[in-house]
Scaffold this motif. Sequence first.
Motif, PDB file in Angstrom:
ATOM      1  N   ARG A 143       0.869  -1.187   0.000  1.00 31.51           N
ATOM      2  CA  ARG A 143       0.000   0.000   0.000  1.00 31.51           C
ATOM      3  C   ARG A 143       0.898   1.226   0.000  1.00 31.51           C
ATOM      4  NH1 ARG A 143      -2.752  -4.173  -0.460  1.00 31.51           N
ATOM      5  NH2 ARG A 143      -3.811  -5.157   1.297  1.00 31.51           N
ATOM      6  N   GLN A 189     -14.857 -13.002  20.321  1.00 29.04           N
ATOM      7  CA  GLN A 189     -14.892 -13.947  19.196  1.00 29.04           C
ATOM      8  C   GLN A 189     -14.753 -15.359  19.739  1.00 29.04           C
ATOM      9  OE1 GLN A 189     -10.884 -12.328  17.698  1.00 29.04           O
ATOM     10  NE2 GLN A 189     -11.032 -14.326  16.660  1.00 29.04           N
ATOM     11  N   ASN A 220     -13.579 -17.936  17.696  1.00 34.37           N
ATOM     12  CA  ASN A 220     -12.755 -18.711  16.758  1.00 34.37           C
ATOM     13  C   ASN A 220     -11.435 -17.981  16.564  1.00 34.37           C
ATOM     14  OD1 ASN A 220     -13.347 -16.527  15.164  1.00 34.37           O
ATOM     15  ND2 ASN A 220     -14.867 -17.614  13.936  1.00 34.37           N
ATOM     16  N   MET A 221     -10.677 -18.388  15.568  1.00 33.42           N
ATOM     17  CA  MET A 221      -9.370 -17.778  15.319  1.00 33.42           C
ATOM     18  C   MET A 221      -9.378 -16.951  14.040  1.00 33.42           C
ATOM     19  SD  MET A 221      -7.552 -18.606  17.868  1.00 33.42           S
ATOM     20  CE  MET A 221      -5.783 -18.604  17.554  1.00 33.42           C
ATOM     21  N   SER A 222     -10.542 -16.380  13.705  1.00 36.10           N
ATOM     22  CA  SER A 222     -10.574 -15.643  12.446  1.00 36.10           C
ATOM     23  C   SER A 222     -11.445 -14.388  12.445  1.00 36.10           C
ATOM     24  CB  SER A 222     -11.057 -16.572  11.323  1.00 36.10           C
ATOM     25  OG  SER A 222     -12.368 -17.015  11.614  1.00 36.10           O
ATOM     26  N   ASP A 223     -12.367 -14.253  13.401  1.00 35.45           N
ATOM     27  CA  ASP A 223     -13.395 -13.217  13.265  1.00 35.45           C
ATOM     28  C   ASP A 223     -13.018 -11.834  13.802  1.00 35.45           C
ATOM     29  OD1 ASP A 223     -15.221 -14.705  11.900  1.00 35.45           O
ATOM     30  OD2 ASP A 223     -16.341 -15.348  13.675  1.00 35.45           O
ATOM     31  N   CYS A 224     -11.826 -11.642  14.323  1.00 37.30           N
ATOM     32  CA  CYS A 224     -11.527 -10.370  14.986  1.00 37.30           C
ATOM     33  C   CYS A 224     -11.703  -9.170  14.066  1.00 37.30           C
ATOM     34  CB  CYS A 224     -10.111 -10.388  15.555  1.00 37.30           C
ATOM     35  SG  CYS A 224      -8.863 -10.583  14.272  1.00 37.30           S
ATOM     36  N   GLY A 225     -11.327  -9.345  12.790  1.00 32.38           N
ATOM     37  CA  GLY A 225     -11.469  -8.219  11.863  1.00 32.38           C
ATOM     38  C   GLY A 225     -12.925  -7.855  11.639  1.00 32.38           C
ATOM     39  N   ASN A 274      -1.346 -10.275  13.442  1.00 30.06           N
ATOM     40  CA  ASN A 274      -2.315 -11.367  13.321  1.00 30.06           C
ATOM     41  C   ASN A 274      -3.655 -11.093  13.987  1.00 30.06           C
ATOM     42  OD1 ASN A 274      -1.728 -11.569  16.062  1.00 30.06           O
ATOM     43  ND2 ASN A 274      -0.283 -13.260  15.760  1.00 30.06           N
ATOM     44  N   HIS A 275      -3.798  -9.912  14.584  1.00 31.90           N
ATOM     45  CA  HIS A 275      -5.040  -9.682  15.333  1.00 31.90           C
ATOM     46  C   HIS A 275      -5.522  -8.240  15.165  1.00 31.90           C
ATOM     47  CE1 HIS A 275      -8.120 -10.187  18.277  1.00 31.90           C
ATOM     48  NE2 HIS A 275      -7.563  -9.353  19.158  1.00 31.90           N
ATOM     49  N   TRP A 276      -6.783  -8.141  14.770  1.00 34.21           N
ATOM     50  CA  TRP A 276      -7.359  -6.809  14.583  1.00 34.21           C
ATOM     51  C   TRP A 276      -8.103  -6.352  15.833  1.00 34.21           C
ATOM     52  CZ3 TRP A 276      -5.662  -3.950  10.858  1.00 34.21           C
ATOM     53  CH2 TRP A 276      -5.324  -4.502   9.621  1.00 34.21           C
ATOM     54  N   GLU A 330       0.956  -5.397   3.234  1.00 33.15           N
ATOM     55  CA  GLU A 330      -0.412  -5.764   3.628  1.00 33.15           C
ATOM     56  C   GLU A 330      -0.422  -6.336   5.032  1.00 33.15           C
ATOM     57  OE1 GLU A 330      -2.107  -9.318   1.791  1.00 33.15           O
ATOM     58  OE2 GLU A 330      -4.001  -8.230   1.582  1.00 33.15           O
ATOM     59  N   GLN A 331      -1.473  -5.969   5.763  1.00 35.70           N
ATOM     60  CA  GLN A 331      -1.619  -6.516   7.120  1.00 35.70           C
ATOM     61  C   GLN A 331      -2.845  -7.409   7.154  1.00 35.70           C
ATOM     62  OE1 GLN A 331      -1.792  -3.286   9.890  1.00 35.70           O
ATOM     63  NE2 GLN A 331       0.400  -2.850   9.754  1.00 35.70           N
ATOM     64  N   VAL A 332      -2.722  -8.477   7.864  1.00 31.91           N
ATOM     65  CA  VAL A 332      -3.874  -9.348   8.056  1.00 31.91           C
ATOM     66  C   VAL A 332      -4.012  -9.673   9.534  1.00 31.91           C
ATOM     67  CG1 VAL A 332      -3.853 -10.409   5.762  1.00 31.91           C
ATOM     68  CG2 VAL A 332      -2.453 -11.379   7.600  1.00 31.91           C
ATOM     69  N   GLY A 333      -5.161 -10.120   9.885  1.00 34.35           N
ATOM     70  CA  GLY A 333      -5.378 -10.495  11.275  1.00 34.35           C
ATOM     71  C   GLY A 333      -6.649 -11.310  11.405  1.00 34.35           C
ATOM     72  N   GLY A 334      -6.641 -12.161  12.379  1.00 33.88           N
ATOM     73  CA  GLY A 334      -7.834 -12.958  12.627  1.00 33.88           C
ATOM     74  C   GLY A 334      -7.844 -13.491  14.047  1.00 33.88           C
ATOM     75  N   ALA A 335      -6.675 -13.750  14.523  1.00 37.33           N
ATOM     76  CA  ALA A 335      -6.617 -14.339  15.849  1.00 37.33           C
ATOM     77  C   ALA A 335      -5.582 -13.621  16.714  1.00 37.33           C
ATOM     78  CB  ALA A 335      -6.225 -15.802  15.760  1.00 37.33           C
ATOM     79  N   PHE A 349     -10.568 -10.356  21.804  1.00 44.46           N
ATOM     80  CA  PHE A 349      -9.892 -11.313  22.686  1.00 44.46           C
ATOM     81  C   PHE A 349      -9.723 -10.747  24.091  1.00 44.46           C
ATOM     82  CE2 PHE A 349      -7.636 -13.959  19.214  1.00 44.46           C
ATOM     83  CZ  PHE A 349      -8.603 -14.942  19.333  1.00 44.46           C
ATOM     84  N   LYS A 400     -10.838 -12.604   1.253  1.00 44.09           N
ATOM     85  CA  LYS A 400     -10.381 -12.621   2.643  1.00 44.09           C
ATOM     86  C   LYS A 400     -11.570 -12.724   3.601  1.00 44.09           C
ATOM     87  CE  LYS A 400      -5.955 -11.573   1.766  1.00 44.09           C
ATOM     88  NZ  LYS A 400      -4.835 -12.427   2.159  1.00 44.09           N
ATOM     89  N   TRP A 408      -8.906 -14.557   7.521  1.00 39.99           N
ATOM     90  CA  TRP A 408      -8.380 -13.348   8.158  1.00 39.99           C
ATOM     91  C   TRP A 408      -8.592 -12.159   7.230  1.00 39.99           C
ATOM     92  CZ3 TRP A 408      -3.106 -14.247  11.104  1.00 39.99           C
ATOM     93  CH2 TRP A 408      -3.290 -15.260  12.062  1.00 39.99           C
ATOM     94  N   LEU A 409      -9.080 -11.094   7.769  1.00 44.96           N
ATOM     95  CA  LEU A 409      -9.306  -9.891   6.966  1.00 44.96           C
ATOM     96  C   LEU A 409      -7.994  -9.138   6.776  1.00 44.96           C
ATOM     97  CD1 LEU A 409     -12.212 -10.652   7.506  1.00 44.96           C
ATOM     98  CD2 LEU A 409     -12.695  -8.271   8.121  1.00 44.96           C
ATOM     99  N   ASN A 410      -7.861  -8.481   5.618  1.00 44.83           N
ATOM    100  CA  ASN A 410      -6.663  -7.663   5.415  1.00 44.83           C
ATOM    101  C   ASN A 410      -6.988  -6.189   5.668  1.00 44.83           C
ATOM    102  OD1 ASN A 410      -8.066  -6.872   3.189  1.00 44.83           O
ATOM    103  ND2 ASN A 410      -6.554  -7.556   1.679  1.00 44.83           N
TER     104      ASN A 410
END
Lengths: 98, 535
Positions: free
Chosen positions: A63, B478, B480-485, B413-415, A93-98, B433, B309, B323-325
């Motif tokens: 970006r 959340q 799970n290990m994916s929904d934070c975004g 890794n975490h939004w 790019e940044q990603v996140g989920g956990a 979290f 994503k 995982w959302l970007n």
Amino acid sequence: MSDREQSPGGAANPEEQPKTEHLNIKVTDNNNEVFFKIKRTTQLSKLMNAFCERQGKTMQNVRFLFDGARVNPTDSPDSLEMDDGDTLEVHQEQVGGA
Amino acid sequence: MFQLFTTEDPMDLDIDNESMDLDYIDPSILPQFRPVDARSSHELLLMDLKSINASISDHFQFKRQQRSYRGLALRKSIVRNKPQPLSQSFLSNIDPAIIAMSRPSHREFPIVRMAKLATKPVRFPPGPGVASQPAPQIESQSAPQIRSQPAPDVAGQPAPQIRSQPAPDVTSQPTLTKPLNRSNSGSEELRDAVSNLNIAAQPRLELSNRRREKRRLVEAENAQRKAAEEAAKEAEAARLKAEIEARWRAEQEAQLLQSGTRRIPTSSVFPPLSESAEESILEALAKRPTSQVAKTPSGQRITRRDIGKVLPQAGTEDDRSGWLNDEIIAAYLEMVVAYGSSQKQKQQQSNKSSPQQQQTQTPRLHAFNAFFFTNLAKGGYAGVKRWAKKAKIGGSSLLDVEYVFIPVNKGGNHWTLCVVSPTRRIIEYFDSFHGPSTQVTGKVKEWLAGELGNKWKPEEWSVVEEPGREGRGGGPRQNNMSDCGVFTVTTAKMIVLGVDPNAVSAADMPLQRRRMVAEILSGGFTGGFEPNITF
């Protein structure tokens, strides 16, 4: 330290031009800094592609930001109201989920 | 000749005057009745009657004059009710005995009463003059009528006997020719007069009926019109009331939003998607990764890869983690801010009271992208020195901003989401979290201090934390290990809508992911994606 490089366009144009026509733009991803000398009306896509090629990155994963605002490939220094010596930030790019 | 004066019923005269003592007539003003004698001269009786009438009329006249305040009206009524002489022919045909029999109460309606008396079969003792003669005649005429009535009921024996008796009576009468004829014609005239009264009364009744009918119609029409007017008035009042109520509610809503109050909505925050929305999602997902599928309000392009994503598809290049970007986070926050700003503009336009406020170009809402905090964390205030100014919320004008949304990517890794409310001097931190918050809020305070300069007064600012989660991020968790975004951007949307972010739960996430993609494809919360939240 950042390695200072001149863009091919900048190197090909050593002679002095009116300052209003060209400006020097620094592109940095915090690890590398690349300086470009481009026309005010040049689309920044040229610069972005050149940087990605040089750094081995794909456009999808980076970006370009100017003062926090996203830079689109169709933008030009004019449209972003850039001044000589302004910096474009390149972020991964940044990603996140956990 | 004598004149018998009649006056209309004295009771009638003053029927509208309750205060007047009508029932009571001073006996002293009345002439003494002489004993009634059928054989005495009827002239005398008439004289008596006349004087009685006159004295009664005098009495009331006197009483009326006493009440001088009603003088004019009463005088008018006196003129109207002036005693009228009876006609000669009428008088001549009245049996003096009848007149003699007239009681004071009969004088109320002299004509009618006397006419009734005249038709009654009364037998008078034979006497001189005209009086005695019509009596048998009347009797003979009316007798069969009266007597015939009991005939069917009573045993057959007496009836013929009784009937046979008057019959010769009538036949024997012809000898009295002249007086009989005279009296006969007189009684006929009387009867005619009586029947005329009835006949005259009938059309009058009809007329009054028609008039009453007309009046009723007019009244009904009036009532109808009045009812319609009233209904219209009521409808107008109801409309006004509803308008005022709606305006009041809108003001209340605006105030609640302004105050930052967050409520639990009664309706679902995530209504199911329409068929066409689902269709558009599938259509977009079927495109090549690099192709553009949507544009954000500011024109930023969103590619198939980005929406992958949110809704990773099997058999594609999508990262299956879900995982959302940063692109999706930024796009959705931009949509939230655009929606909130348009709502606020609408409110300002409807208020019209603050055009000068509008010209202060400071946006009421702003969302930074994910790299704001990256820079801030790495380089402190210097790393984002020009960001706020570029967003037109720089310097002291930042204090006019209602919400600044700062998405924070923790550890790559975490939004999470930091929400700064400069107008209320509040910093909030949402982490699905419930991780530690102090590092983030500390950095944000650093930015505020740098941005506000000497307007930064730390004692005014507070970090609002949920009870029991002090020093940690709040908001829904959340599972799970994916929904934070998804939680991160949904929380921002809920705050702009005035909804408590905790109204959202992990169970909503699968649908919200689809909604997010549909909303991004639609370019904002428009075209069927308007959030209609009811509280």
